[in-house]
Design a protein around this motif. Structure first.
Motif, mmCIF file in Angstrom:
data_model
loop_
_atom_site.group_PDB
_atom_site.id
_atom_site.type_symbol
_atom_site.label_atom_id
_atom_site.label_comp_id
_atom_site.label_asym_id
_atom_site.label_seq_id
_atom_site.Cartn_x
_atom_site.Cartn_y
_atom_site.Cartn_z
ATOM 1 N N ARG A 103 4.014 51.573 9.773
ATOM 2 C CA ARG A 103 4.464 52.509 10.800
ATOM 3 C C ARG A 103 4.007 52.045 12.181
ATOM 4 N NH1 ARG A 103 3.378 58.424 9.265
ATOM 5 N NH2 ARG A 103 5.256 58.657 10.503
ATOM 6 N N PRO A 136 -0.222 70.420 16.108
ATOM 7 C CA PRO A 136 -1.649 70.713 15.957
ATOM 8 C C PRO A 136 -2.526 69.482 16.213
ATOM 9 C CG PRO A 136 -0.594 70.611 13.829
ATOM 10 C CD PRO A 136 0.479 70.413 14.841
ATOM 11 N N MET A 138 -5.714 67.329 15.333
ATOM 12 C CA MET A 138 -6.542 67.124 14.132
ATOM 13 C C MET A 138 -7.631 66.101 14.455
ATOM 14 S SD MET A 138 -4.373 68.573 11.852
ATOM 15 C CE MET A 138 -4.696 67.863 10.290
ATOM 16 N N ARG A 144 -11.562 56.059 4.113
ATOM 17 C CA ARG A 144 -11.105 56.418 2.771
ATOM 18 C C ARG A 144 -11.979 55.744 1.730
ATOM 19 N NH1 ARG A 144 -5.707 58.491 2.953
ATOM 20 N NH2 ARG A 144 -5.223 58.763 5.129
ATOM 21 N N LYS A 145 -12.045 56.425 0.584
ATOM 22 C CA LYS A 145 -12.888 55.900 -0.490
ATOM 23 C C LYS A 145 -12.390 54.526 -0.935
ATOM 24 C CE LYS A 145 -13.672 59.137 -3.366
ATOM 25 N NZ LYS A 145 -13.138 59.787 -4.549
ATOM 26 N N VAL A 165 -0.461 65.818 15.170
ATOM 27 C CA VAL A 165 0.675 65.697 14.250
ATOM 28 C C VAL A 165 1.850 66.372 14.959
ATOM 29 C CG1 VAL A 165 1.529 66.262 11.967
ATOM 30 C CG2 VAL A 165 -0.904 65.847 12.312
ATOM 31 N N TYR A 167 5.074 68.224 15.959
ATOM 32 C CA TYR A 167 6.231 68.959 15.439
ATOM 33 C C TYR A 167 7.452 68.554 16.252
ATOM 34 C CZ TYR A 167 3.432 72.431 12.883
ATOM 35 O OH TYR A 167 2.612 73.059 12.027
ATOM 36 N N SER B 62 -15.010 64.762 -6.036
ATOM 37 C CA SER B 62 -14.779 63.456 -5.431
ATOM 38 C C SER B 62 -13.541 62.762 -6.005
ATOM 39 C CB SER B 62 -16.006 62.579 -5.627
ATOM 40 O OG SER B 62 -16.214 62.419 -7.003
ATOM 41 N N GLU B 63 -12.890 63.400 -6.985
ATOM 42 C CA GLU B 63 -11.706 62.758 -7.567
ATOM 43 C C GLU B 63 -10.526 62.820 -6.600
ATOM 44 O OE1 GLU B 63 -10.426 64.109 -11.278
ATOM 45 O OE2 GLU B 63 -11.951 63.015 -12.368
ATOM 46 N N PRO B 64 -9.678 61.800 -6.638
ATOM 47 C CA PRO B 64 -8.519 61.868 -5.729
ATOM 48 C C PRO B 64 -7.526 62.929 -6.189
ATOM 49 C CG PRO B 64 -8.395 59.930 -7.132
ATOM 50 C CD PRO B 64 -9.714 60.561 -7.407
ATOM 51 N N GLU B 82 -6.902 61.517 -0.813
ATOM 52 C CA GLU B 82 -8.268 62.021 -0.740
ATOM 53 C C GLU B 82 -8.231 63.554 -0.828
ATOM 54 O OE1 GLU B 82 -11.383 60.279 -0.071
ATOM 55 O OE2 GLU B 82 -10.078 58.745 -0.915
ATOM 56 N N ARG B 86 -3.914 66.487 4.168
ATOM 57 C CA ARG B 86 -2.871 67.308 4.776
ATOM 58 C C ARG B 86 -1.510 66.692 4.448
ATOM 59 N NH1 ARG B 86 -5.118 71.521 8.451
ATOM 60 N NH2 ARG B 86 -7.313 71.075 8.380
ATOM 61 N N TYR B 88 0.839 65.526 6.329
ATOM 62 C CA TYR B 88 1.254 64.306 7.033
ATOM 63 C C TYR B 88 0.688 63.062 6.353
ATOM 64 C CZ TYR B 88 -3.311 63.673 9.298
ATOM 65 O OH TYR B 88 -4.633 63.452 9.538
ATOM 66 N N GLN B 89 -0.478 63.225 5.663
ATOM 67 C CA GLN B 89 -1.048 62.071 4.971
ATOM 68 C C GLN B 89 -0.205 61.704 3.744
ATOM 69 O OE1 GLN B 89 -4.811 64.146 4.950
ATOM 70 N NE2 GLN B 89 -5.813 62.380 5.879
ATOM 71 N N GLU B 92 2.866 60.060 5.022
ATOM 72 C CA GLU B 92 2.541 58.695 5.429
ATOM 73 C C GLU B 92 2.490 57.763 4.222
ATOM 74 O OE1 GLU B 92 -1.161 57.630 7.768
ATOM 75 O OE2 GLU B 92 0.172 58.766 9.074
ATOM 76 N N LEU B 108 3.686 69.615 9.017
ATOM 77 C CA LEU B 108 2.981 68.392 8.619
ATOM 78 C C LEU B 108 1.474 68.572 8.600
ATOM 79 C CD1 LEU B 108 5.106 65.774 10.544
ATOM 80 C CD2 LEU B 108 4.967 66.028 8.087
ATOM 81 N N ALA B 109 0.997 69.603 9.272
ATOM 82 C CA ALA B 109 -0.457 69.783 9.364
ATOM 83 C C ALA B 109 -1.010 70.620 8.213
ATOM 84 C CB ALA B 109 -0.802 70.445 10.685
#
Lengths: 478, 227
Positions: A103, A136, A138, A144-145, A165, A167, B62-64, B82, B86, B88-89, B92, B108-109
Motif C-alpha cells: 500500500r 478517528p 488512533m 507485532r508479535k 483512519v 472515513y 496472547s493468541e492471535p 493481533e 481494529r 482497518y487492520q 489492510e 474502519l476504526a
C-alpha cells in the motif's frame, strides 16, 4: 596533546544521553536513569583521563550537570504522548508520501501535529496538497508479535504522533500550494517528466531523498546504500561546492551555512542530512570565531541535539548508522595521517557498521568492501556532474538532451562496473555475535585512541564494557 | 609516587567505582515492581499432576485472533490478527479496499473480536447487506455468534457488518461501539451482569438506567444475548 576532556567534552554528554535512552528501553525505573547516566559520564571522564589540564574541574562539573539535566529532558520528551484522540475533522497539508508494503502511506501535518494515513495504492496525494479529512485518530501501531520491526518507533522518529483512519478524504482544490512541501512536489514533478532513468532516480534520491525501489535494490546488492540515502557525504559535497563558489567572499561562512540548510530543507530534513548540517554548522561557527573544532566533538554535539529534538531518533537505523559511520570516519582520519592508508577508510566504516547493518538487514554484502573503495571518491565527482546536467535539463537550457544522455551514459557505465564487482564477490556476511563483538570493540578502540586515551585505559574500558553490557542485558531481560 | 601519577590512579579508581556503582544500581532497579507479589494473600494453590493436565496450556490472551473478511477487499479470506485489532487492520491484511467498496459504510476504526466475520459492502450493496447479515430474529444462532457493530457517522442510513456484540460477555470498550452507549451506560450494563447474572433476552436491557425503548430498538439489530 589534548586530554579527552579538553578535546571532546560533548562525547561524555552524548554518552550519558545514550545511556539514558538505552536504560529507558530496558524498563529501568525512570527515577534512577539520570543518576546512572551521570555515573557513566563521570566514570568515562575519569577512566579516560590520566592527566588533567588547568581548570579541568570546571569542565568536569559542567559535563556532570549536563549529563544529569539532558537525560531528564530526554525522559520527559519521550514520556509525553501527545495524541489528540477522538474524531478528527482536519484540513491538513501533505508532507510526505511513499509506498509502504503493498500500500502507500501519506504523512499530513495540522497545527504542528503529524499524522499517518494508510492509503490504497491508487490513492496518491503529492506533498503540498491540502486534504480535507474526517476520521478517528488512533495511536501508532505497536510492534507485532514475531516481528523485529517496530513501526511505532519508526514513525515516531519521523515526528509522527498518531494515525488517522480516514472515513472521508478529498483534495482541497481551493487552496493555493505554498511552502517547502509544495516546492518539493513541484520539483519532483519536473524531475519525473524532464529526466530519464537512471539520472532521474539518482537526482530524486540525492535532491529529495526519494529512493526508487529498483535503484535501492541495486545499491543494497552493491553495499553502497549510503550513496543513495541523503547523508553527510551529500551535505559535505554541497558545502564543498558552496566553499568553492564563495571562498573569496568575506561572509563565506554565513553563505555556506545558508546553502547547507537550504539543501537540508530540500531533502525533507532527513536524519543524516540534519546531523551533517549541524556538524558542518559547528565547523563554520568555529571558523567565524576562529576556534578550532574537534570532529568527534561536533558529531557528538549534533547527535545530542538531534536526540533532544526527537528522542525517538535513538531507535532509527538511519540515525544510528549515520552517527556510527561518521564517528568511525573522523576517528580513522585522526589516527591515520598517511594519504595512501586512507584508502582503508571504506573497509573501516564497513566493519564498524557491520553489527548494525547485519542485525537489521540480515546480511552485509561483501562486495561493498571493494565497491566502496572506488565508489566514494568517484561519486564525489559523479554526483556534482550529474546534478549540473540535471540543472541544465530542468532549466530548459540548450543542449538539455545532450546533458541528460551524457549523465545517463556515465551512470549506466558506473552501474555495469558495480554489477561486475558484485558478480565477482556475490557473498554476504550474516549477523554473527563474535564478528559483531570484534567490530564493536574495534570501533571503540579507534574512537578512544583518536581522543588520546592511553592504551591501558582503552583496554580497561573495553574489558569492562565486554563484561558489564552482557551482564546488564542478561539481568534486565531475564 | 608523583602527584600526577597519584591523580591518574585516583581517576582510574574513581572511574571503575562509577561504572561498578552504575551496574549495581541498574541491576537493583531492573524489572517492573509487579514482577513479584508484595504480600501473600493466603496459601498458594496446589495442583496435582492430573489437575495440571486439565489446565489450559495456552495463554488465550496472547493468541492471535482469527478473522474472516469478505466483500469488497482485494483478497477476501481468513487472517490472523493481533488481539484487540481494529477493522482497518483486517482490511489492510486483506490487501485494502477495492474501488467499489462503500468507504463511508464501514467503520474502519471499530474494534474486532476473535472469530468474527466481517463483510465489507459495496456501494450498491447496502440494502442487500442488511437483509443478508441482520436476520429478522435477532437471537438466531447462525451468524450471530459473532459480535456486531453498526454505525454510519455521516447519515442515518445503516451500513452493516455481521459482527454483533454479545451483551453477556462484551467488555466496556465493545459495548461503547454501540450507538448511544457511552462509558457510563456500558459500566451499568456490566454492573447489572455482576449483580443479576447474564441477560436471558435482549429486552432485559430496558432495566438499565439510560436505556429506553427507543435506544433499545436502535441497538437491537447489533446485539445478542449469548449463552
Amino acid at each position: 596533546m589534548k586530554t579527552p576532556l579538553a578535546d571532546s567534552p560533548a562525547l561524555f554528554v552524548f554518552l550519558s544521553c545514550v545511556t539514558a535512552l538505552f536504560l529507558w528501553d530496558l524498563d529501568i525505573l525512570p527515577g534512577v536513569i539520570p543518576l546512572v547516566s551521570v555515573l557513566v559520564s563521570a566514570g568515562s571522564m575519569m577512566l579516560f583521563s590520566c592527566k588533567t589540564e588547568p581548570s579541568w574541574f570546571r569542565v568536569f562539573f559542567l559535563i556532570l550537570f549536563l549529563s544529569f539535566v539532558l537525560p531528564l529532558g530526554l525522559l520527559h520528551n519521550i514520556g509525553k504522548d501527545n495524541i489528540p484522540e477522538g474524531f478528527a475533522v482536519l484540513k491538513a497539508k501533505v508532507i510526505d508520501e511513499r509506498p509502504w508494503g503493498s500500500r502507500r502511506v501519506t504523512v499530513i501535518e495540522d497545527s504542528g501535529t503529524r499524522y499517518l494515513l494508510r492509503m490504497d495504492p491508487g490513492q496518491v496525494f503529492r506533498p503540498g496538497d491540502i486534504l480535507d479529512i474526517k476520521g478517528p485518530v488512533m495511536p501508532l501501531e505497536s510492534p507485532r508479535k514475531g516481528s523485529d520491526f517496530n513501526e511505532k518507533r519508526y514513525w515516531k522518529a519521523r515526528g509522527i504522533d498518531a494515525q488517522i483512519v480516514p472515513y472521508e478524504i478529498s483534495r482541497n482544490r481551493e487552496d493555493a500550494k505554498s511552502g517547502i512541501a509544495s516546492w518539493r512536489s513541484v520539483l519532483r514533478t519536473r524531475i519525473d517528466t524532464d529526466l530519464s532513468d537512471p539520472l532521474r532516480s539518482y537526482i530524486l534520491a540525492s535532491w529529495l531523498g526519494a529512493k526508487d525501489p529498483v535503484l535501492r535494490e541495486k545499491h543494497s546488492r552493491w553495499g553502497t546504500s549510503h550513496l543513495l540515502a541523503v547523508s553527510g557525504f551529500h551535505v559535505g559535497l554541497v558545502a564543498g561546492i558552496a566553499f568553492l563558489l564563495f571562498r573569496r567572499l568575506r561572509y563565506r561562512a554565513i553563505l555556506i551555512s545558508l546553502v547547507i540548510w537550504l539543501y537540508v530543507l530540500l531533502t525533507g530534513f532527513h536524519a543524516s542530512a540534519f546531523r551533517a548540517g549541524i556538524m558542518l554548522q559547528m565547523v563554520l561557527i568555529g571558523e567565524i570565531f576562529r576556534r578550532p573544532v574537534s570532529g568527534i566533538n561536533s558529531v557528538c554535539v549534533a547527535a545530542t541535539l538531534m536526540l533532544l529534538y526527537n528522542p525517538w531518533y535513538f531507535w532509527d537505523i538511519g540515525w544510528r548508522l549515520s552517527v556510527s559511520a561518521v564517528l568511525s570516519l573522523v576517528s580513522f582520519s585522526r589516527l591515520v595521517r598517511s594519504t595512501r592508508l586512507r584508502i582503508a577508510v571504506s573497509p573501516v566504516i564497513w566493519t564498524t557498521t557491520y553489527p548494525l547493518v547485519s542485525s537489521v538487514f540480515g546480511a552485509v554484502p561483501l562486495a561493498g568492501l571493494f565497491v566502496n573503495i572506488i565508489s566514494v571518491p568517484a561519486f564525489a565527482f559523479i554526483l556534482p556532474a550529474i546534478a549540473f546536467c540535471a540543472l541544465v535539463a530542468l532549466s530548459g537550457m540548450p543542449f538539455s538532451g545532450v546533458a541528460v544522455n551524457t549523465a545517463n551514459y556515465v551512470l549506466s557505465g558506473w552501474e555495469q562496473l558495480c554489477n561486475f564487482i558484485a558478480l565477482l564477490v556475490p557473498y554476504g556476511i550474516e549477523w554473527s555475535l563474535p564478528f559483531a563483538v570484534i567490530a564493536l570493540n574495534s570501533g571503540c578502540l579507534m574512537l578512544l585512541r583518536a581522543i588520546n586515551v592511553p592504551w591501558s585505559r582503552v583496554l580497561i574500558f573495553i574489558l569492562a564494557g565486554n563484561i558489564i553490557v552482557p551482564f546488564i542485558s542478561a539481568t534486565v531481560v531475564v | 609516587m608523583s602527584f600526577r601519577s597519584k591523580r591518574g590512579l585516583l581517576f582510574l579508581a574513581g572511574g571503575i567505582f562509577c561504572f561498578v556503582a552504575a551496574t549495581v544500581i541498574v541491576s537493583f532497579f531492573s524489572g517492573s515492581p509487579e514482577d513479584e507479589p508484595t504480600a501473600k494473600a493466603g496459601p498458594l494453590p496446589s495442583f496435582t499432576a492430573e489437575e495440571k493436565k486439565k489446565l489450559p496450556e495456552k495463554n488465550i490472551e496472547s493468541e492471535p485472533w482469527v478473522i474472516y473478511i469478505t466483500g469488497e477487499v482485494r483478497h477476501p479470506g481468513i487472517y490472523e490478527l493481533e488481539p484487540d485489532s481494529r477493522l482497518y487492520q483486517a482490511v489492510e491484511k486483506a490487501g485494502g479496499l477495492l474501488a467499489e467498496a462503500d468507504r463511508t459504510g464501514v467503520n474502519l476504526a471499530r474494534r474486532l473480536e476473535d472469530g468474527c466475520h466481517v463483510h465489507v459492502p459495496g456501494r450498491s450493496e447496502k440494502s442487500v447487506e442488511i437483509e443478508t447479515f441482520v436476520p429478522e430474529s435477532h437471537q438466531s444462532t447462525s451468524v450471530e455468534t459473532d459480535s456486531v457493530q453498526v454505525e454510519n457517522s455521516r447519515s442515518s442510513s445503516v451500513s452493516t457488518q455481521n459482527c454483533r456484540i454479545d451483551i453477556n460477555s462484551a467488555g466496556p470498550d465493545a459495548l461503547q461501539d454501540l450507538v448511544g452507549i457511552g462509558p457510563v451506560t456500558a459500566e451499568k450494563i456490566i454492573d447489572y451482569r455482576r449483580k443479576h447474572g447474564k441477560f436471558n433476552v435482549i429486552n432485559e436491557l430496558i432495566r438499565i438506567k439510560g436505556i429506553g425503548e427507543k435506544k433499545l430498538e436502535q441497538i437491537r439489530p447489533f446485539i445478542y444475548a449469548g449463552p
